[in-house]
Design a protein around this motif. Sequence first.
Motif, PDB file in Angstrom:
ATOM      1  N   MET A 143      30.987  47.625  28.238  1.00 31.04           N
ATOM      2  CA  MET A 143      31.638  46.566  28.739  1.00 31.04           C
ATOM      3  C   MET A 143      30.758  45.831  30.125  1.00 31.04           C
ATOM      4  SD  MET A 143      35.190  46.380  31.085  1.00 31.04           S
ATOM      5  CE  MET A 143      34.413  47.470  32.418  1.00 31.04           C
ATOM      6  N   LYS A 144      30.511  44.520  29.837  1.00 33.69           N
ATOM      7  CA  LYS A 144      29.770  43.931  30.811  1.00 33.69           C
ATOM      8  C   LYS A 144      30.527  42.770  31.339  1.00 33.69           C
ATOM      9  CE  LYS A 144      25.728  41.126  31.647  1.00 33.69           C
ATOM     10  NZ  LYS A 144      24.796  40.091  30.855  1.00 33.69           N
ATOM     11  N   LEU A 145      30.612  42.744  32.812  1.00 34.50           N
ATOM     12  CA  LEU A 145      31.536  41.763  33.308  1.00 34.50           C
ATOM     13  C   LEU A 145      30.774  40.609  33.757  1.00 34.50           C
ATOM     14  CD1 LEU A 145      33.157  44.085  36.265  1.00 34.50           C
ATOM     15  CD2 LEU A 145      34.102  43.466  34.125  1.00 34.50           C
ATOM     16  N   ARG A 146      31.388  39.314  33.313  1.00 34.11           N
ATOM     17  CA  ARG A 146      30.709  38.209  33.099  1.00 34.11           C
ATOM     18  C   ARG A 146      30.920  37.106  34.192  1.00 34.11           C
ATOM     19  NH1 ARG A 146      30.026  40.498  29.056  1.00 34.11           N
ATOM     20  NH2 ARG A 146      29.175  39.995  27.013  1.00 34.11           N
ATOM     21  N   SER A 147      32.071  37.292  34.984  1.00 35.28           N
ATOM     22  CA  SER A 147      32.400  36.386  35.992  1.00 35.28           C
ATOM     23  C   SER A 147      33.059  37.144  37.307  1.00 35.28           C
ATOM     24  CB  SER A 147      33.400  35.485  35.526  1.00 35.28           C
ATOM     25  OG  SER A 147      34.664  36.087  35.433  1.00 35.28           O
ATOM     26  N   GLU A 148      33.219  36.411  38.222  1.00 35.51           N
ATOM     27  CA  GLU A 148      33.899  36.894  39.775  1.00 35.51           C
ATOM     28  C   GLU A 148      35.173  37.573  39.324  1.00 35.51           C
ATOM     29  OE1 GLU A 148      34.734  35.383  44.091  1.00 35.51           O
ATOM     30  OE2 GLU A 148      32.752  34.487  43.102  1.00 35.51           O
ATOM     31  N   ALA A 149      35.970  36.442  38.573  1.00 38.64           N
ATOM     32  CA  ALA A 149      37.327  36.904  38.170  1.00 38.64           C
ATOM     33  C   ALA A 149      37.401  38.147  36.962  1.00 38.64           C
ATOM     34  CB  ALA A 149      37.771  35.671  37.161  1.00 38.64           C
ATOM     35  N   ASP A 150      36.328  38.317  36.440  1.00 36.21           N
ATOM     36  CA  ASP A 150      36.232  39.696  35.642  1.00 36.21           C
ATOM     37  C   ASP A 150      36.090  40.957  36.698  1.00 36.21           C
ATOM     38  OD1 ASP A 150      36.517  38.492  33.384  1.00 36.21           O
ATOM     39  OD2 ASP A 150      34.457  38.635  32.727  1.00 36.21           O
ATOM     40  N   VAL A 151      35.183  40.805  37.760  1.00 40.56           N
ATOM     41  CA  VAL A 151      35.115  41.735  38.473  1.00 40.56           C
ATOM     42  C   VAL A 151      36.284  42.111  39.541  1.00 40.56           C
ATOM     43  CG1 VAL A 151      33.804  42.534  40.704  1.00 40.56           C
ATOM     44  CG2 VAL A 151      32.675  41.202  38.819  1.00 40.56           C
ATOM     45  N   GLN A 152      36.929  41.104  40.034  1.00 40.51           N
ATOM     46  CA  GLN A 152      38.041  41.395  40.520  1.00 40.51           C
ATOM     47  C   GLN A 152      39.243  41.840  39.973  1.00 40.51           C
ATOM     48  OE1 GLN A 152      38.389  40.921  44.149  1.00 40.51           O
ATOM     49  NE2 GLN A 152      40.178  41.906  43.905  1.00 40.51           N
ATOM     50  N   GLU A 153      39.361  41.584  38.552  1.00 33.74           N
ATOM     51  CA  GLU A 153      40.318  42.070  37.734  1.00 33.74           C
ATOM     52  C   GLU A 153      40.128  43.550  37.325  1.00 33.74           C
ATOM     53  OE1 GLU A 153      42.743  41.022  33.686  1.00 33.74           O
ATOM     54  OE2 GLU A 153      41.004  39.896  34.125  1.00 33.74           O
ATOM     55  N   PHE A 154      38.775  43.812  37.332  1.00 34.49           N
ATOM     56  CA  PHE A 154      38.284  45.077  36.948  1.00 34.49           C
ATOM     57  C   PHE A 154      38.675  46.194  38.334  1.00 34.49           C
ATOM     58  CE2 PHE A 154      35.008  48.662  37.101  1.00 34.49           C
ATOM     59  CZ  PHE A 154      35.339  49.121  36.077  1.00 34.49           C
ATOM     60  N   LEU A 155      38.194  45.616  39.433  1.00 35.80           N
ATOM     61  CA  LEU A 155      38.658  46.308  40.734  1.00 35.80           C
ATOM     62  C   LEU A 155      40.058  46.508  41.027  1.00 35.80           C
ATOM     63  CD1 LEU A 155      35.393  44.978  42.743  1.00 35.80           C
ATOM     64  CD2 LEU A 155      35.699  47.092  41.746  1.00 35.80           C
ATOM     65  N   ASP A 156      40.850  45.603  40.759  1.00 30.35           N
ATOM     66  CA  ASP A 156      42.259  45.591  40.806  1.00 30.35           C
ATOM     67  C   ASP A 156      42.933  46.712  39.838  1.00 30.35           C
ATOM     68  OD1 ASP A 156      42.021  43.595  42.667  1.00 30.35           O
ATOM     69  OD2 ASP A 156      42.909  42.196  41.350  1.00 30.35           O
ATOM     70  N   VAL A 157      42.344  46.752  38.830  1.00 31.99           N
ATOM     71  CA  VAL A 157      42.999  47.768  37.898  1.00 31.99           C
ATOM     72  C   VAL A 157      42.365  49.336  38.229  1.00 31.99           C
ATOM     73  CG1 VAL A 157      42.944  48.668  35.523  1.00 31.99           C
ATOM     74  CG2 VAL A 157      43.124  46.449  35.794  1.00 31.99           C
ATOM     75  N   VAL A 158      41.300  49.285  38.633  1.00 36.47           N
ATOM     76  CA  VAL A 158      40.640  50.556  39.251  1.00 36.47           C
ATOM     77  C   VAL A 158      41.378  51.011  40.407  1.00 36.47           C
ATOM     78  CG1 VAL A 158      38.648  51.796  40.117  1.00 36.47           C
ATOM     79  CG2 VAL A 158      38.288  50.262  38.173  1.00 36.47           C
ATOM     80  N   LYS A 159      41.784  50.293  41.372  1.00 41.98           N
ATOM     81  CA  LYS A 159      42.424  50.635  42.450  1.00 41.98           C
ATOM     82  C   LYS A 159      43.878  50.980  42.269  1.00 41.98           C
ATOM     83  CE  LYS A 159      43.691  48.497  46.927  1.00 41.98           C
ATOM     84  NZ  LYS A 159      43.863  47.495  47.784  1.00 41.98           N
ATOM     85  N   SER A 160      44.536  50.393  41.055  1.00 44.59           N
ATOM     86  CA  SER A 160      45.897  50.854  40.811  1.00 44.59           C
ATOM     87  C   SER A 160      45.930  52.113  40.026  1.00 44.59           C
ATOM     88  CB  SER A 160      46.427  49.681  39.715  1.00 44.59           C
ATOM     89  OG  SER A 160      45.967  49.845  38.401  1.00 44.59           O
ATOM     90  N   CYS A 161      44.630  52.676  39.614  1.00 41.19           N
ATOM     91  CA  CYS A 161      44.570  53.988  38.891  1.00 41.19           C
ATOM     92  C   CYS A 161      44.876  55.271  40.104  1.00 41.19           C
ATOM     93  CB  CYS A 161      43.426  54.329  38.260  1.00 41.19           C
ATOM     94  SG  CYS A 161      42.850  53.123  36.837  1.00 41.19           S
ATOM     95  N   GLU A 162      45.601  56.274  39.589  1.00 39.57           N
ATOM     96  CA  GLU A 162      46.027  57.253  40.556  1.00 39.57           C
ATOM     97  C   GLU A 162      44.953  58.209  40.556  1.00 39.57           C
ATOM     98  OE1 GLU A 162      50.083  58.484  40.036  1.00 39.57           O
ATOM     99  OE2 GLU A 162      50.777  56.693  39.691  1.00 39.57           O
ATOM    100  N   GLY A 163      44.171  58.422  39.459  1.00 39.72           N
ATOM    101  CA  GLY A 163      43.253  59.596  39.290  1.00 39.72           C
ATOM    102  C   GLY A 163      41.903  58.842  39.480  1.00 39.72           C
ATOM    103  N   ASP A 164      40.912  59.736  39.266  1.00 44.73           N
ATOM    104  CA  ASP A 164      39.631  59.142  39.549  1.00 44.73           C
ATOM    105  C   ASP A 164      39.023  58.226  38.283  1.00 44.73           C
ATOM    106  OD1 ASP A 164      38.807  60.053  42.067  1.00 44.73           O
ATOM    107  OD2 ASP A 164      38.269  61.938  41.406  1.00 44.73           O
ATOM    108  N   VAL A 165      38.219  57.382  38.526  1.00 47.37           N
ATOM    109  CA  VAL A 165      37.615  56.455  37.507  1.00 47.37           C
ATOM    110  C   VAL A 165      36.144  56.543  37.594  1.00 47.37           C
ATOM    111  CG1 VAL A 165      37.647  54.244  36.280  1.00 47.37           C
ATOM    112  CG2 VAL A 165      39.751  55.120  37.366  1.00 47.37           C
ATOM    113  N   TYR A 166      35.464  56.979  36.498  1.00 47.71           N
ATOM    114  CA  TYR A 166      33.886  56.727  36.624  1.00 47.71           C
ATOM    115  C   TYR A 166      33.210  56.131  35.501  1.00 47.71           C
ATOM    116  CZ  TYR A 166      35.351  61.490  38.278  1.00 47.71           C
ATOM    117  OH  TYR A 166      35.873  62.491  39.032  1.00 47.71           O
TER     118      TYR A 166
END
Length: 85
Positions: free
Chosen positions: A1-24
């Motif tokens: 998965m390659k992030l292509r825009s600032e919106a993709d980055v923010q959406e990805f980080l928001d989902v990671v932040k919502s995760c309760e466990g570790d994400v790698y």
Amino acid sequence: MKLRSEADVQEFLDVVKSCEGDVYLKSPEGDIFNLKSSLSRYVAVGRLLEEAGDSLELFADRREDRSRLLALVADLMSSETPAVS
């Protein structure tokens, strides 16, 4: 998965932040980036924006988190596929 825009980055980080466990993210070279760590997340996002972004593997400890991340990846992939008319 390659992030292509600032919106993709923010959406990805928001989902990671919502995760309760570790994400790698894991690189083909064996580097592992824990996305719950600020420094590691910074480096990993840089890698996702590079050409090498498509070669990184995404992992999550919890099943629920994997579901969230898979939904995001599917959404990002469907938005980059041009519509056929």
